[in-house]
Design a protein around this motif. Structure first.
Motif, short mmCIF file in Angstrom:
data_model
loop_
_atom_site.label_atom_id
_atom_site.label_comp_id
_atom_site.label_asym_id
_atom_site.label_seq_id
_atom_site.Cartn_x
_atom_site.Cartn_y
_atom_site.Cartn_z
N ALA A 178 0.84 -1.21 0.00
CA ALA A 178 0.00 0.00 0.00
C ALA A 178 0.87 1.26 0.00
O ALA A 178 0.58 2.24 -0.69
N PHE A 179 1.94 1.22 0.78
CA PHE A 179 2.87 2.35 0.86
C PHE A 179 3.49 2.62 -0.51
O PHE A 179 3.56 3.77 -0.98
N MET A 180 3.92 1.57 -1.20
CA MET A 180 4.59 1.71 -2.48
C MET A 180 3.66 2.30 -3.54
O MET A 180 4.12 3.03 -4.43
N ARG A 181 2.37 2.03 -3.43
CA ARG A 181 1.42 2.56 -4.42
C ARG A 181 1.25 4.07 -4.28
O ARG A 181 0.78 4.73 -5.22
N HIS A 182 1.60 4.62 -3.15
CA HIS A 182 1.38 6.05 -2.91
C HIS A 182 2.70 6.81 -2.66
O HIS A 182 2.66 7.96 -2.22
N ALA A 183 3.82 6.18 -2.93
CA ALA A 183 5.12 6.81 -2.71
C ALA A 183 5.88 6.94 -4.03
O ALA A 183 5.63 6.19 -4.97
N PRO A 184 6.80 7.90 -4.12
CA PRO A 184 7.66 7.98 -5.30
C PRO A 184 8.44 6.66 -5.45
O PRO A 184 8.67 5.96 -4.46
N PRO A 185 8.84 6.30 -6.67
CA PRO A 185 9.51 5.00 -6.89
C PRO A 185 10.68 4.72 -5.97
O PRO A 185 10.79 3.62 -5.41
N ALA B 168 10.70 1.84 -3.14
CA ALA B 168 11.74 0.81 -3.22
C ALA B 168 12.53 0.74 -1.92
O ALA B 168 12.95 -0.35 -1.49
N LEU B 169 12.72 1.88 -1.26
CA LEU B 169 13.42 1.91 0.02
C LEU B 169 12.66 1.09 1.07
O LEU B 169 13.25 0.28 1.79
N ALA B 170 11.35 1.32 1.16
CA ALA B 170 10.53 0.57 2.12
C ALA B 170 10.57 -0.92 1.81
O ALA B 170 10.71 -1.76 2.70
N CYS B 171 10.46 -1.25 0.53
CA CYS B 171 10.49 -2.65 0.10
C CYS B 171 11.83 -3.29 0.44
O CYS B 171 11.90 -4.44 0.90
N VAL C 183 20.11 11.40 1.46
CA VAL C 183 21.44 11.51 2.05
C VAL C 183 21.47 10.93 3.46
O VAL C 183 22.40 10.23 3.85
N GLU C 184 20.44 11.22 4.25
CA GLU C 184 20.39 10.72 5.63
C GLU C 184 18.95 10.47 6.04
O GLU C 184 18.01 10.89 5.37
N ARG C 185 18.80 9.77 7.17
CA ARG C 185 17.47 9.33 7.58
C ARG C 185 16.50 10.48 7.85
O ARG C 185 15.30 10.36 7.58
N ASP C 186 17.00 11.60 8.37
CA ASP C 186 16.11 12.71 8.68
C ASP C 186 15.44 13.28 7.43
O ASP C 186 14.34 13.80 7.49
N SER C 187 16.12 13.18 6.29
CA SER C 187 15.55 13.71 5.05
C SER C 187 14.47 12.81 4.48
O SER C 187 13.72 13.21 3.60
N VAL C 188 14.37 11.59 5.01
CA VAL C 188 13.37 10.64 4.53
C VAL C 188 12.02 10.89 5.17
O VAL C 188 10.98 10.73 4.53
N ALA D 160 3.56 9.94 2.33
CA ALA D 160 3.11 8.74 1.61
C ALA D 160 2.20 7.90 2.49
O ALA D 160 1.20 7.34 2.02
N VAL D 161 2.52 7.80 3.78
CA VAL D 161 1.68 7.05 4.72
C VAL D 161 0.29 7.68 4.79
O VAL D 161 -0.73 6.97 4.79
N LYS D 162 0.27 8.99 4.84
CA LYS D 162 -1.02 9.70 4.93
C LYS D 162 -1.85 9.47 3.67
O LYS D 162 -3.07 9.23 3.75
N ARG D 163 -1.21 9.54 2.51
CA ARG D 163 -1.94 9.32 1.25
C ARG D 163 -2.47 7.90 1.15
O ARG D 163 -3.57 7.66 0.64
#
Length: 326
Positions: free
Chosen positions: A159-166, A170-173, A238-243, A250-253
């Motif tokens: 579900a997350f991947m369907r509403h997130a940039p590629p 891919a990072l979550a996956c 670059v780092e986790r804070d920027s994610v 994406a979670v909200k969408r």
């Protein structure tokens, strides 16, 4: 040979021998009087260490340098070095370490104080102790309220991947299917990925430079193949804070549970255990050093009441033998 100063360019340096040990270095100053004092202090320190033992002169900064040279340093090492500076290790007590945690993190939870101050300070000192430089130190941790970690599921990731940039999907996956920590995932470069062999090299941030190779299941291969290759790193951040901002959006969408990126690692361990994979294999595949930690932290109980059917699901039913008398 007594310690003497000499000039090199505009800066005074010192050299000499104390108890058979050569001393040399820069005083960092062009003032001769100050340079002579610094050289004398270095000589006195060397004699004190020789006569009273290394613990008499070992500073925390020196202990941290030894820790870093052993390949065990990280950002917490630098933070603790900046806090303790030239404090003699032998003068650092358990109470001082616990107070330092409160001072540095006054409004944070116990887990943060333990992780960011107590653990690295104790690790640095005890590494020096293992080298015979000082005595070991034991520091009681602040009591942490046990909170059950909520893991993501494969359905959540999809579900997350369907509403997130590629690249974000891919990072979550990647984290869910390899067990990678977010810092490890963000460090993956295209040169670390072998699409033919379906493997990716992961540099393990908590295991001091160790590496492991992760298998890339088919959905992950597709997700990574759809990422742009305009940067050296696969997932671009670059780092986790920027994610986090893009992640939360994406979670909200997707209208799914608001779980953090690290919950993907939890999900990997939980899903593997529920699939019947033993904790030793889960620890190896996910880069955990402590197998017991995997079992204790990620062994979530399954809610399905019919789970006990699995005990006999592959066994032919045998009629009960009548043991009574005819």
């Amino acid at each position: 040979m007594p310690v003497k100063i000499y000039k090199r360019g505009d800066i005074w340096h010192f050299r000499g021998t104390v108890a058979g040990r050569r001393l040399r270095g820069s005083t960092g100053t062009g003032d001769k009087a100050i340079a002579q004092r610094i050289a004398a202090e270095r000589e006195a320190e060397a004699w004190k260490g020789h006569l009273d033992g290394p613990s008499a002169v070992l500073t925390f900064a020196q202990a941290a340098a030894l820790y870093t040279q052993a390949g065990k340093g990280d950002h917490r090492t630098l933070r603790m070095m900046d806090f303790w500076k030239t404090t003699l290790v032998k003068n650092i007590t358990e109470g001082q370490v616990r107070q330092a945690a409160v001072t540095l993190y006054p409004s944070h939870k116990a887990a943060t104080r333990n992780r960011e101050v107590i653990a690295p300070t104790q690790a640095i000192i005890n590494h020096a102790a293992s080298l015979g430089k000082c005595s070991p130190l034991t520091v009681a941790r602040f009591k942490v309220a046990k909170v059950e970690k909520i893991p993501v599921t494969w359905e959540w990731v999809q579900a997350f991947m369907r509403h997130a940039p590629p690249h974000l999907g891919a990072l979550a996956c990647f984290m869910f299917l390899t067990g990678a920590r977010i810092s490890e995932a963000l460090a993956v470069r295209w040169e670390d990925v072998d699409f033919t062999a379906r493997k990716a090299k992961i540099r393990q941030t908590k295991l001091y430079g160790e590496e492991r190779f992760a298998h890339l299941p088919a959905p992950l291969l597709v997700a990574m193949a759809n990422c742009k290759r305009d940067r050296d790193t696969v997932f671009r951040y670059v780092e986790r804070d920027s994610v986090r901002k893009s992640w939360d959006s994406a979670v909200k969408r997707a209208k799914i549970a608001p779980l953090s990126p690290h919950a993907c690692r939890h999900g990997f361990a939980t899903a593997m255990l529920h699939a019947g994979v033993d904790p030793v294999t889960v620890a190896k595949r996910g880069g955990w050093k402590n197998v017991q930690h995997v079992f204790a932290t990620y062994g979530h109980a399954m809610e399905d009441e019919t789970i006990t059917d699995r005990i006999v699901s592959n066994t032919a039913f045998l009629p009960q033998r009548n043991y009574g008398k005819a």
